[in-house]
Write a protein that holds these residues in place. Sequence first.
Motif, PDB file in Angstrom:
ATOM      1  N   LYS A   1     -10.665   7.042  -7.298  1.00  0.00           N
ATOM      2  CA  LYS A   1      -9.919   8.019  -6.471  1.00  0.00           C
ATOM      3  C   LYS A   1      -9.320   7.310  -5.251  1.00  0.00           C
ATOM      4  O   LYS A   1     -10.030   6.676  -4.477  1.00  0.00           O
ATOM      5  CB  LYS A   1     -10.894   9.128  -6.019  1.00  0.00           C
ATOM      6  CG  LYS A   1     -10.195  10.262  -5.262  1.00  0.00           C
ATOM      7  CD  LYS A   1     -11.199  11.355  -4.872  1.00  0.00           C
ATOM      8  CE  LYS A   1     -10.574  12.376  -3.971  1.00  0.00           C
ATOM      9  NZ  LYS A   1     -10.845  12.163  -2.535  1.00  0.00           N
ATOM     10  N   THR A   2      -7.991   7.449  -5.121  1.00  0.00           N
ATOM     11  CA  THR A   2      -7.365   6.821  -3.939  1.00  0.00           C
ATOM     12  C   THR A   2      -7.707   7.641  -2.704  1.00  0.00           C
ATOM     13  O   THR A   2      -7.746   8.874  -2.754  1.00  0.00           O
ATOM     14  CB  THR A   2      -5.837   6.719  -4.076  1.00  0.00           C
ATOM     15  OG1 THR A   2      -5.308   8.024  -4.275  1.00  0.00           O
ATOM     16  CG2 THR A   2      -5.427   5.827  -5.228  1.00  0.00           C
ATOM     17  N   PRO A   3      -7.971   6.958  -1.587  1.00  0.00           N
ATOM     18  CA  PRO A   3      -8.317   7.690  -0.372  1.00  0.00           C
ATOM     19  C   PRO A   3      -7.157   8.590   0.060  1.00  0.00           C
ATOM     20  O   PRO A   3      -5.997   8.299  -0.225  1.00  0.00           O
ATOM     21  CB  PRO A   3      -8.558   6.589   0.658  1.00  0.00           C
ATOM     22  CG  PRO A   3      -8.509   5.305  -0.051  1.00  0.00           C
ATOM     23  CD  PRO A   3      -7.868   5.528  -1.374  1.00  0.00           C
ATOM     24  N   GLU A   4      -7.511   9.664   0.727  1.00  0.00           N
ATOM     25  CA  GLU A   4      -6.493  10.641   1.151  1.00  0.00           C
ATOM     26  C   GLU A   4      -5.579  10.055   2.224  1.00  0.00           C
ATOM     27  O   GLU A   4      -6.003   9.264   3.063  1.00  0.00           O
ATOM     28  CB  GLU A   4      -7.236  11.869   1.689  1.00  0.00           C
ATOM     29  CG  GLU A   4      -6.384  13.093   1.838  1.00  0.00           C
ATOM     30  CD  GLU A   4      -7.251  14.320   2.072  1.00  0.00           C
ATOM     31  OE1 GLU A   4      -8.010  14.723   1.157  1.00  0.00           O
ATOM     32  OE2 GLU A   4      -7.170  14.878   3.181  1.00  0.00           O
ATOM     33  N   ARG A   5      -4.322  10.480   2.171  1.00  0.00           N
ATOM     34  CA  ARG A   5      -3.345  10.041   3.168  1.00  0.00           C
ATOM     35  C   ARG A   5      -2.721  11.237   3.868  1.00  0.00           C
ATOM     36  O   ARG A   5      -2.479  12.263   3.233  1.00  0.00           O
ATOM     37  CB  ARG A   5      -2.209   9.285   2.492  1.00  0.00           C
ATOM     38  CG  ARG A   5      -2.631   7.957   1.936  1.00  0.00           C
ATOM     39  CD  ARG A   5      -1.492   7.359   1.173  1.00  0.00           C
ATOM     40  NE  ARG A   5      -1.915   6.083   0.586  1.00  0.00           N
ATOM     41  CZ  ARG A   5      -1.144   5.351  -0.202  1.00  0.00           C
ATOM     42  NH1 ARG A   5       0.085   5.751  -0.492  1.00  0.00           N
ATOM     43  NH2 ARG A   5      -1.589   4.220  -0.687  1.00  0.00           N
ATOM     44  N   SER A   6      -2.416  11.075   5.142  1.00  0.00           N
ATOM     45  CA  SER A   6      -1.677  12.104   5.870  1.00  0.00           C
ATOM     46  C   SER A   6      -0.442  11.493   6.516  1.00  0.00           C
ATOM     47  O   SER A   6      -0.440  10.310   6.886  1.00  0.00           O
ATOM     48  CB  SER A   6      -2.555  12.751   6.950  1.00  0.00           C
ATOM     49  OG  SER A   6      -1.857  13.852   7.533  1.00  0.00           O
ATOM     50  N   PHE A   7       0.595  12.313   6.623  1.00  0.00           N
ATOM     51  CA  PHE A   7       1.802  11.916   7.356  1.00  0.00           C
ATOM     52  C   PHE A   7       1.660  12.416   8.792  1.00  0.00           C
ATOM     53  O   PHE A   7       1.568  13.622   9.037  1.00  0.00           O
ATOM     54  CB  PHE A   7       3.053  12.511   6.704  1.00  0.00           C
ATOM     55  CG  PHE A   7       4.308  12.197   7.463  1.00  0.00           C
ATOM     56  CD1 PHE A   7       4.826  10.910   7.466  1.00  0.00           C
ATOM     57  CD2 PHE A   7       4.961  13.175   8.194  1.00  0.00           C
ATOM     58  CE1 PHE A   7       5.980  10.602   8.190  1.00  0.00           C
ATOM     59  CE2 PHE A   7       6.120  12.879   8.920  1.00  0.00           C
ATOM     60  CZ  PHE A   7       6.619  11.589   8.917  1.00  0.00           C
ATOM     61  N   ILE A   8       1.611  11.479   9.711  1.00  0.00           N
ATOM     62  CA  ILE A   8       1.460  11.793  11.137  1.00  0.00           C
ATOM     63  C   ILE A   8       2.701  11.254  11.848  1.00  0.00           C
ATOM     64  O   ILE A   8       3.154  10.141  11.569  1.00  0.00           O
ATOM     65  CB  ILE A   8       0.187  11.119  11.719  1.00  0.00           C
ATOM     66  CG1 ILE A   8      -1.080  11.544  10.951  1.00  0.00           C
ATOM     67  CG2 ILE A   8       0.060  11.379  13.222  1.00  0.00           C
ATOM     68  CD1 ILE A   8      -1.513  12.978  11.114  1.00  0.00           C
ATOM     69  N   MET A   9       3.246  12.059  12.760  1.00  0.00           N
ATOM     70  CA  MET A   9       4.484  11.639  13.427  1.00  0.00           C
ATOM     71  C   MET A   9       4.401  11.960  14.912  1.00  0.00           C
ATOM     72  O   MET A   9       3.998  13.059  15.295  1.00  0.00           O
ATOM     73  CB  MET A   9       5.663  12.372  12.775  1.00  0.00           C
ATOM     74  CG  MET A   9       6.984  12.229  13.476  1.00  0.00           C
ATOM     75  SD  MET A   9       8.378  12.794  12.450  1.00  0.00           S
ATOM     76  CE  MET A   9       7.907  14.448  12.009  1.00  0.00           C
ATOM     77  N   VAL A  10       4.784  10.968  15.721  1.00  0.00           N
ATOM     78  CA  VAL A  10       4.956  11.219  17.155  1.00  0.00           C
ATOM     79  C   VAL A  10       6.370  11.764  17.334  1.00  0.00           C
ATOM     80  O   VAL A  10       7.345  11.128  16.929  1.00  0.00           O
ATOM     81  CB  VAL A  10       4.749   9.951  18.003  1.00  0.00           C
ATOM     82  CG1 VAL A  10       4.799  10.295  19.486  1.00  0.00           C
ATOM     83  CG2 VAL A  10       3.426   9.267  17.645  1.00  0.00           C
ATOM     84  N   LYS A  11       6.475  12.966  17.890  1.00  0.00           N
ATOM     85  CA  LYS A  11       7.768  13.643  18.053  1.00  0.00           C
ATOM     86  C   LYS A  11       8.531  13.040  19.241  1.00  0.00           C
ATOM     87  O   LYS A  11       7.961  12.259  20.024  1.00  0.00           O
ATOM     88  CB  LYS A  11       7.502  15.144  18.241  1.00  0.00           C
ATOM     89  CG  LYS A  11       6.896  15.808  16.998  1.00  0.00           C
ATOM     90  CD  LYS A  11       6.657  17.300  17.219  1.00  0.00           C
ATOM     91  CE  LYS A  11       6.150  17.969  15.954  1.00  0.00           C
ATOM     92  NZ  LYS A  11       5.968  19.437  16.156  1.00  0.00           N
ATOM     93  N   PRO A  12       9.813  13.407  19.401  1.00  0.00           N
ATOM     94  CA  PRO A  12      10.616  12.766  20.456  1.00  0.00           C
ATOM     95  C   PRO A  12      10.007  12.873  21.860  1.00  0.00           C
ATOM     96  O   PRO A  12      10.108  11.915  22.648  1.00  0.00           O
ATOM     97  CB  PRO A  12      11.949  13.523  20.391  1.00  0.00           C
ATOM     98  CG  PRO A  12      12.050  13.939  18.955  1.00  0.00           C
ATOM     99  CD  PRO A  12      10.647  14.284  18.549  1.00  0.00           C
TER     100      PRO A  12
END
Length: 151
Positions: A1-12
């Motif tokens: 099982k591949t470890p979970e990934r999240s998309f995290i973004m610093v906004k402007p």
Amino acid sequence: KTPERSFIMVKPDGVQRGLVGEIVKRFEQRGYTLRAMKMMHASKPHLEEHYKDLSSKGFFKDLVAYMNSGPVVAMVWEGKDAVKTGRKMLGETNPLASAPGTIRGDFCIEVGRNICHGSDSVESANREISLWFKPEEIIAWDPCIKDWIQE
Ligand code: DAT
Ligand code: MG
């Protein structure tokens, strides 16, 4: 099982306020692995696609304008329960409802200036990661400390 990934973004606003390092630091310190990161001044069509689930909302136009007002820093963070725990680390959508100790709870007060984004499910994480990153931009590497973070 591949470890979970999240998309995290610093906004402007997070970028303008010099909070990129602070946000990166929290995910690093918690034990997540950075798999991709880039600065990008996202186009309105790209942001409309990112937020397409909210296109019927009254705040959609302002949201896209705010997100297009300057560069963002897009990231992929990987590790156990990255999506749900990432959301906890960010706090609530409304910063005033966010507990101190969370990113929003520590650094902001306006829903329209809430400095960071985090995926709300594994499915949306996968969709967002493929929208923001090409496969070759996601870097395979093993942190040498990994056995001290995960059993
Ligand atoms: P989140 O960013 O916590 O996942 P969301 O996906 O529901 O929240 O909404 C995306 C962004 O849209 C959110 O970060 C800020 C803005 N937004 C959400 N609800 C809003 C509202 N009621 N008024 C103004 N902006 C709002
Ligand atoms: Mg969301």
